[in-house]
Design a protein around this motif. Sequence first.
Motif, PDB file in Angstrom:
ATOM      1  N   UNK A 212     -21.792   3.281  25.790  1.00 11.21           N
ATOM      2  CA  UNK A 212     -22.460   3.804  25.314  1.00 11.21           C
ATOM      3  C   UNK A 212     -23.966   3.043  24.964  1.00 11.21           C
ATOM      4  N   UNK A 213     -24.881   3.400  23.863  1.00 15.11           N
ATOM      5  CA  UNK A 213     -26.417   2.934  23.382  1.00 15.11           C
ATOM      6  C   UNK A 213     -26.065   1.336  22.833  1.00 15.11           C
ATOM      7  N   UNK A 214     -25.167   1.065  23.330  1.00 16.85           N
ATOM      8  CA  UNK A 214     -24.717  -0.570  22.507  1.00 16.85           C
ATOM      9  C   UNK A 214     -24.381  -1.619  23.390  1.00 16.85           C
ATOM     10  N   UNK A 215     -25.027  -2.771  23.417  1.00 17.26           N
ATOM     11  CA  UNK A 215     -24.473  -3.530  24.095  1.00 17.26           C
ATOM     12  C   UNK A 215     -23.016  -4.617  24.187  1.00 17.26           C
ATOM     13  N   UNK A 216     -22.828  -3.892  23.115  1.00 23.07           N
ATOM     14  CA  UNK A 216     -20.836  -4.307  22.552  1.00 23.07           C
ATOM     15  C   UNK A 216     -20.464  -3.228  22.896  1.00 23.07           C
ATOM     16  N   UNK A 217     -19.475  -2.869  23.759  1.00 28.04           N
ATOM     17  CA  UNK A 217     -18.232  -1.601  23.287  1.00 28.04           C
ATOM     18  C   UNK A 217     -18.209  -1.314  22.835  1.00 28.04           C
ATOM     19  N   UNK A 218     -17.338  -0.134  22.205  1.00 24.75           N
ATOM     20  CA  UNK A 218     -17.139   0.298  20.808  1.00 24.75           C
ATOM     21  C   UNK A 218     -15.901  -0.747  20.567  1.00 24.75           C
ATOM     22  N   UNK A 219     -15.116  -0.861  21.527  1.00 24.27           N
ATOM     23  CA  UNK A 219     -14.561  -1.221  21.040  1.00 24.27           C
ATOM     24  C   UNK A 219     -13.757  -2.512  20.721  1.00 24.27           C
ATOM     25  N   UNK A 220     -14.990  -3.288  20.815  1.00 27.56           N
ATOM     26  CA  UNK A 220     -14.769  -4.779  20.820  1.00 27.56           C
ATOM     27  C   UNK A 220     -15.806  -4.672  19.081  1.00 27.56           C
ATOM     28  N   UNK A 221     -16.919  -3.757  18.877  1.00 27.31           N
ATOM     29  CA  UNK A 221     -17.812  -2.920  17.586  1.00 27.31           C
ATOM     30  C   UNK A 221     -16.649  -3.049  16.642  1.00 27.31           C
ATOM     31  N   UNK A 222     -15.016  -2.224  16.971  1.00 23.25           N
ATOM     32  CA  UNK A 222     -14.591  -1.657  15.881  1.00 23.25           C
ATOM     33  C   UNK A 222     -13.443  -2.669  15.912  1.00 23.25           C
ATOM     34  N   UNK A 223     -13.253  -4.261  16.325  1.00 19.99           N
ATOM     35  CA  UNK A 223     -12.315  -4.369  16.302  1.00 19.99           C
ATOM     36  C   UNK A 223     -13.404  -5.442  15.611  1.00 19.99           C
ATOM     37  N   UNK A 224     -14.621  -6.374  15.463  1.00 20.23           N
ATOM     38  CA  UNK A 224     -15.248  -6.636  14.462  1.00 20.23           C
ATOM     39  C   UNK A 224     -15.537  -6.261  13.447  1.00 20.23           C
ATOM     40  N   UNK A 225     -15.187  -5.419  13.076  1.00 16.95           N
ATOM     41  CA  UNK A 225     -15.219  -4.485  11.688  1.00 16.95           C
ATOM     42  C   UNK A 225     -13.825  -4.677  10.942  1.00 16.95           C
ATOM     43  N   UNK A 226     -13.453  -4.348  11.826  1.00 15.07           N
ATOM     44  CA  UNK A 226     -11.844  -4.440  11.617  1.00 15.07           C
ATOM     45  C   UNK A 226     -11.402  -6.273  10.602  1.00 15.07           C
ATOM     46  N   UNK A 227     -12.308  -7.117  11.396  1.00 13.35           N
ATOM     47  CA  UNK A 227     -12.066  -8.171  11.398  1.00 13.35           C
ATOM     48  C   UNK A 227     -12.219  -9.008  10.560  1.00 13.35           C
ATOM     49  N   UNK A 228     -13.938  -7.971   9.743  1.00 13.04           N
ATOM     50  CA  UNK A 228     -14.337  -8.189   8.525  1.00 13.04           C
ATOM     51  C   UNK A 228     -13.849  -7.938   7.327  1.00 13.04           C
ATOM     52  N   UNK A 229     -13.151  -6.707   7.215  1.00 10.96           N
ATOM     53  CA  UNK A 229     -12.513  -6.363   5.861  1.00 10.96           C
ATOM     54  C   UNK A 229     -11.663  -6.822   6.000  1.00 10.96           C
ATOM     55  N   UNK A 230     -10.165  -8.092   6.846  1.00 13.55           N
ATOM     56  CA  UNK A 230      -9.476  -8.850   7.066  1.00 13.55           C
ATOM     57  C   UNK A 230      -9.885 -10.116   6.255  1.00 13.55           C
ATOM     58  N   UNK A 231     -11.351 -10.530   6.584  1.00 13.18           N
ATOM     59  CA  UNK A 231     -11.950 -11.471   5.578  1.00 13.18           C
ATOM     60  C   UNK A 231     -12.595 -11.048   4.326  1.00 13.18           C
ATOM     61  N   UNK A 232     -12.438  -9.985   3.954  1.00 15.99           N
ATOM     62  CA  UNK A 232     -12.370 -10.234   2.599  1.00 15.99           C
ATOM     63  C   UNK A 232     -11.203 -10.176   2.039  1.00 15.99           C
ATOM     64  N   UNK A 233     -10.507  -9.583   2.475  1.00 15.67           N
ATOM     65  CA  UNK A 233      -8.771 -10.158   2.307  1.00 15.67           C
ATOM     66  C   UNK A 233      -8.038 -10.871   1.751  1.00 15.67           C
ATOM     67  N   UNK A 234      -9.326 -11.934   2.934  1.00 16.30           N
ATOM     68  CA  UNK A 234      -8.506 -13.605   3.369  1.00 16.30           C
ATOM     69  C   UNK A 234      -9.163 -14.005   1.766  1.00 16.30           C
ATOM     70  N   UNK A 235     -10.466 -13.487   1.058  1.00 17.77           N
ATOM     71  CA  UNK A 235     -10.896 -14.030  -0.107  1.00 17.77           C
ATOM     72  C   UNK A 235     -10.566 -13.904  -1.616  1.00 17.77           C
ATOM     73  N   UNK A 236      -9.395 -13.167  -1.495  1.00 22.17           N
ATOM     74  CA  UNK A 236      -8.395 -12.371  -2.822  1.00 22.17           C
ATOM     75  C   UNK A 236      -7.243 -13.607  -2.650  1.00 22.17           C
ATOM     76  N   UNK A 237      -7.072 -13.309  -1.278  1.00 16.69           N
ATOM     77  CA  UNK A 237      -5.689 -14.054  -0.951  1.00 16.69           C
ATOM     78  C   UNK A 237      -5.580 -14.879  -1.327  1.00 16.69           C
ATOM     79  N   UNK A 238      -6.727 -15.981  -0.925  1.00 17.02           N
ATOM     80  CA  UNK A 238      -6.424 -17.848  -0.511  1.00 17.02           C
ATOM     81  C   UNK A 238      -6.516 -17.753  -2.719  1.00 17.02           C
ATOM     82  N   UNK A 239      -7.078 -17.258  -2.908  1.00 10.72           N
ATOM     83  CA  UNK A 239      -8.180 -17.380  -4.792  1.00 10.72           C
ATOM     84  C   UNK A 239      -6.647 -17.128  -5.627  1.00 10.72           C
ATOM     85  N   UNK A 240      -6.017 -16.057  -4.516  1.00 11.43           N
ATOM     86  CA  UNK A 240      -4.781 -16.373  -6.022  1.00 11.43           C
ATOM     87  C   UNK A 240      -3.241 -17.071  -5.079  1.00 11.43           C
ATOM     88  N   UNK A 241      -3.567 -17.689  -4.405  1.00  9.68           N
ATOM     89  CA  UNK A 241      -2.751 -19.041  -3.812  1.00  9.68           C
ATOM     90  C   UNK A 241      -3.281 -20.395  -4.570  1.00  9.68           C
TER      91      UNK A 241
END
Length: 241
Positions: free
Chosen positions: A166-195
């Motif tokens: 499309x109009x992006x350098x990265x393809x759509x699938x890769x962009x979505x994978x990055x976004x989902x990874x950032x969701x998990x990244x934030x969850x990791x902050x909570x899990x690490x602090x819980x532990x």
Amino acid sequence: MIEWEYKEALECFNIIETCLKCIYAGETHMCRVLAVQLRILLCEKKPKPLLLRLLPDIKISKLKEVKYINLNEYNNNENLSIGTYSDSLIMEMPFETMHFFNGIEDCSVVYGNDVIELEKWVDQIITAYPVPITIRKLIKLVAEKGGGAHVDKNQEPLLEALRRTGPFKLNIGDLIIIALSKVVQKISFYLIQMYESQTDSENIILNKEHPRVLQATRVPSNCYDYPHNIVNLFLILPSGK
């Protein structure tokens, strides 16, 4: 919380941090590695996904629903030139992309209002073209067929559709994978602090000054010193689709 499962999750989180750092440095092929970590954390069936084994009551904010928009509604959008597509439709996905002066691209989830259980969260539809595709389906496509941990003998049509740039350098699938990874990244902050606090409460208040939060991989701060574009992730569809 089981010790060895936590350590395995921590390794997944570390890989996600490293992959994001590589991607923001231009090594975009690392999206394939991200997909494998997302599969482990979010999508495994037997046993349960690793995140669900560690956080059995976890709930995540829903994504905004995929919607169709007539291209004429984008007439005043400076980031999109309609040109010969004026009779077409836009399929807007629940993701927001950022495009920086040096070619770096980033993507974030656009949330709705409600929260849902993890198993329902990964079954949300994120694109409806060429067929409805869920978060789970995308992750497994990239991880199991598109070079994450395996490459099919024949090209996967759905994966090819998601690799439209499309109009992006990265393809759509890769962009979505990055976004989902950032969701998990934030969850990791909570899990690490819980532990570290030795609590099973998933309502822990996040300490934003924790070293893990402060040192988390982000788009380099100097990127924001220059003009950059923010655009919703979309596909331009032929009329009648």
